[in-house]
Write an enzyme that holds these catalytic residues in place. Structure first.
Site, PDB file in Angstrom:
ATOM      1  CE1 TYR A 107      -3.873   2.276   0.863  1.00  0.00           C
ATOM      2  CE2 TYR A 107      -2.454   3.143   2.578  1.00  0.00           C
ATOM      3  CZ  TYR A 107      -3.602   3.229   1.819  1.00  0.00           C
ATOM      4  OH  TYR A 107      -4.469   4.271   2.004  1.00  0.00           O
ATOM      5  CE  LYS A 157      -3.655   5.223  -1.371  1.00  0.00           C
ATOM      6  NZ  LYS A 157      -4.671   5.602  -2.388  1.00  0.00           N
TER       7      LYS A 157
HETATM    8  N1  LIG Z   1      -9.565   6.693   5.319  1.00  0.00           N
HETATM    9  C1  LIG Z   1      -8.358   7.205   5.458  1.00  0.00           C
HETATM   10  O1  LIG Z   1      -7.965   7.738   6.509  1.00  0.00           O
HETATM   11  C2  LIG Z   1      -7.407   7.150   4.299  1.00  0.00           C
HETATM   12  C3  LIG Z   1      -6.078   7.542   4.523  1.00  0.00           C
HETATM   13  C4  LIG Z   1      -5.205   7.575   3.456  1.00  0.00           C
HETATM   14  C5  LIG Z   1      -5.649   7.230   2.195  1.00  0.00           C
HETATM   15  N2  LIG Z   1      -6.934   6.821   2.012  1.00  0.00           N
HETATM   16  C6  LIG Z   1      -7.337   6.471   0.658  1.00  0.00           C
HETATM   17  O2  LIG Z   1      -8.594   7.052   0.365  1.00  0.00           O
HETATM   18  C7  LIG Z   1      -9.261   6.241  -0.610  1.00  0.00           C
HETATM   19  C8  LIG Z   1     -10.659   5.915  -0.126  1.00  0.00           C
HETATM   20  O3  LIG Z   1     -10.558   5.083   1.004  1.00  0.00           O
HETATM   21  P1  LIG Z   1     -11.695   4.937   2.133  1.00  0.00           P
HETATM   22  O4  LIG Z   1     -11.017   5.181   3.432  1.00  0.00           O
HETATM   23  O5  LIG Z   1     -12.866   5.746   1.745  1.00  0.00           O
HETATM   24  O6  LIG Z   1     -11.992   3.360   2.068  1.00  0.00           O
HETATM   25  P2  LIG Z   1     -13.222   2.556   1.390  1.00  0.00           P
HETATM   26  O7  LIG Z   1     -12.834   1.130   1.441  1.00  0.00           O
HETATM   27  O8  LIG Z   1     -14.490   2.962   2.037  1.00  0.00           O
HETATM   28  O9  LIG Z   1     -13.263   3.090  -0.107  1.00  0.00           O
HETATM   29  C9  LIG Z   1     -12.601   2.494  -1.188  1.00  0.00           C
HETATM   30  C10 LIG Z   1     -13.613   2.246  -2.284  1.00  0.00           C
HETATM   31  O10 LIG Z   1     -12.936   1.795  -3.465  1.00  0.00           O
HETATM   32  C11 LIG Z   1     -13.733   0.775  -4.054  1.00  0.00           C
HETATM   33  N3  LIG Z   1     -12.895  -0.076  -4.901  1.00  0.00           N
HETATM   34  C12 LIG Z   1     -12.021  -1.033  -4.504  1.00  0.00           C
HETATM   35  N4  LIG Z   1     -11.435  -1.620  -5.570  1.00  0.00           N
HETATM   36  C13 LIG Z   1     -11.941  -1.002  -6.675  1.00  0.00           C
HETATM   37  C14 LIG Z   1     -11.714  -1.156  -8.072  1.00  0.00           C
HETATM   38  N5  LIG Z   1     -10.834  -2.063  -8.529  1.00  0.00           N
HETATM   39  N6  LIG Z   1     -12.381  -0.345  -8.926  1.00  0.00           N
HETATM   40  C15 LIG Z   1     -13.287   0.564  -8.470  1.00  0.00           C
HETATM   41  N7  LIG Z   1     -13.556   0.731  -7.152  1.00  0.00           N
HETATM   42  C16 LIG Z   1     -12.883  -0.031  -6.267  1.00  0.00           C
HETATM   43  C17 LIG Z   1     -14.323   0.020  -2.882  1.00  0.00           C
HETATM   44  O11 LIG Z   1     -15.482  -0.734  -3.249  1.00  0.00           O
HETATM   45  C18 LIG Z   1     -14.636   1.154  -1.906  1.00  0.00           C
HETATM   46  O12 LIG Z   1     -15.952   1.651  -2.050  1.00  0.00           O
HETATM   47  C19 LIG Z   1      -8.377   5.022  -0.831  1.00  0.00           C
HETATM   48  O13 LIG Z   1      -7.543   5.221  -1.962  1.00  0.00           O
HETATM   49  C20 LIG Z   1      -7.529   4.986   0.422  1.00  0.00           C
HETATM   50  O14 LIG Z   1      -6.308   4.311   0.228  1.00  0.00           O
HETATM   51  C21 LIG Z   1      -7.836   6.769   3.027  1.00  0.00           C
END
Ligand SMILES: NC(=O)c1ccc[n+]([C@@H]2O[C@H](COP(=O)([O-])OP(=O)(O)OC[C@H]3O[C@@H](n4cnc5c(N)ncnc54)[C@H](O)[C@@H]3O)[C@@H](O)[C@H]2O)c1
Length: 302
Positions: free
Chosen positions: A166, A170
């Site tokens: 990851y 990233k």
């Molecule tokens: N939540 C945090 O604090 C945090 C921190 C750093 C980065 N992020 C990043 O933010 C983004 C959103 O994460 P989140 O926290 O909302 O988690 P989440 O799991 O709720 O959202 C991710 C979404 O991506 C979808 N997904 C997965 N594989 C896919 C594919 N191949 N094609 C299309 N859609 C797909 C999933 O179904 C899900 O709805 C991610 O890239 C995550 O790495 C989140």
């Protein structure tokens, strides 16, 4: 400042069926954009789970008077990326904004992670961001306008235990965005990165359900970076709990060896504190910028 409007703009938000992506899609639609809500659905690790939640987010946008269409195609193949961009153009006639948000998690220490898991994480985050962004980028270059918003993480910028796949994906996204910022500059295509810190299913082990880190706190940054009001490019911005700050890759002042003598490993050891001292940092905006600065420092012609 006048209010930010995305009227007549078309946006793709990947992974927008839940979590942060859903909040971004709702916020972009509220600002006036027509939104392709892309999401395959599924479990946090990318395995099968609930059926695609994309349509329910589309229904929310339509109920609020906005414009949206669902896409359940995975970002993790070149054909998928093309199809997602085609959906935007066929439904709404253009594409101005891409938010590369889709993501999965398969955390394991580096000593133990299976390559299949490592690759799956890269396929969605890093390759997926490229697969969607390339057809979009070509279109944006042609039309002379575009806003790319990538999503990275502090696991990529600063490192985190158990997140070799990851974190490296990233970090790669930051590299990709930086290159697209440089390649897109002449044609009005801006490219920036958001590093969110928010309570979602991805972080439910870290944040309490009532914590300050609401996903809604990230959306204003995404809307700004997706808008005409944004004139910045090649930026990385961390956001969480209503706090926003720039993440930089910088150069310390460093140390220069004598021009007429080869530097030895012992010289490096002697000066290592000075080499690593971050009290004065400069931030080159391209590889060429760094080279220019180095040549100036060494008094070289180039
Ligand atoms: N939540 C945090 O604090 C945090 C921190 C750093 C980065 N992020 C990043 O933010 C983004 C959103 O994460 P989140 O926290 O909302 O988690 P989440 O799991 O709720 O959202 C991710 C979404 O991506 C979808 N997904 C997965 N594989 C896919 C594919 N191949 N094609 C299309 N859609 C797909 C999933 O179904 C899900 O709805 C991610 O890239 C995550 O790495 C989140």
């Amino acid at each position: 400042m006048s209010s930010i409007s995305l009227t007549d703009r078309v946006a793709v938000v990947t992974g927008a069926g839940g979590g942060l992506g859903r909040i971004y899609a709702l916020a972009l639609a509220r600002a006036g954009a027509a939104v392709v809500v892309n999401d395959t659905g599924g479990a946090l690790d990318g395995g099968s789970g609930q059926t695609s939640p994309a349509q329910s987010v589309v229904d929310e946008i339509l109920a609020a008077g906005g414009a949206a269409i669902a896409s359940t195609t995975s970002v993790a193949t070149p054909e998928g990326g093309e199809a997602i961009v085609d959906t935007a153009v066929e439904a709404f006639g253009s594409l101005d904004i891409v938010v590369n948000n889709a993501g999965i998690l398969r955390d394991r220490s580096f000593a133990k992670i299976d390559w299949d898991d490592f690759h799956a994480v890269h396929d969605v985050h890093l390759r997926g961001s490229a697969y969607v962004s390339r057809p979009a980028f070509r279109k944006m270059q042609e039309q002379g306008y575009g806003r790319l918003v990538f999503v990275s993480s502090n696991a990529g910028t600063f490192g985190n235990f158990g997140q070799s796949a990851y974190g490296s994906a990233k970090a790669g996204i930051i590299g990709l965005s930086g290159v697209l910022a440089i390649e897109g500059a002449r044609s009005g295509v801006l490219s920036n990165v958001v590093c969110p810190i928010a309570r979602t299913r991805m972080t439910e082990g870290i944040f309490e359900s009532d914590s300050a880190y609401a996903p809604e706190q990230i959306a204003p940054l995404v809307v700004y970076l997706a808008s005409e009001a944004c004139t910045q490019t090649h930026m990385v911005v961390s956001a969480g709990g209503g706090h926003f700050s720039r993440v930089v890759t910088g150069l310390s002042e460093g140390w220069t060896g004598a021009p007429d003598e080869p530097v030895t490993a012992e010289d490096v050891a002697t000066h290592i504190e000075q080499i690593l001292d971050t009290s004065q940092i400069s931030v080159p905006m391209s590889a060429a910028d760094e080279l220019q600065g180095l040549s100036d420092r060494l008094n070289l012609q180039h």
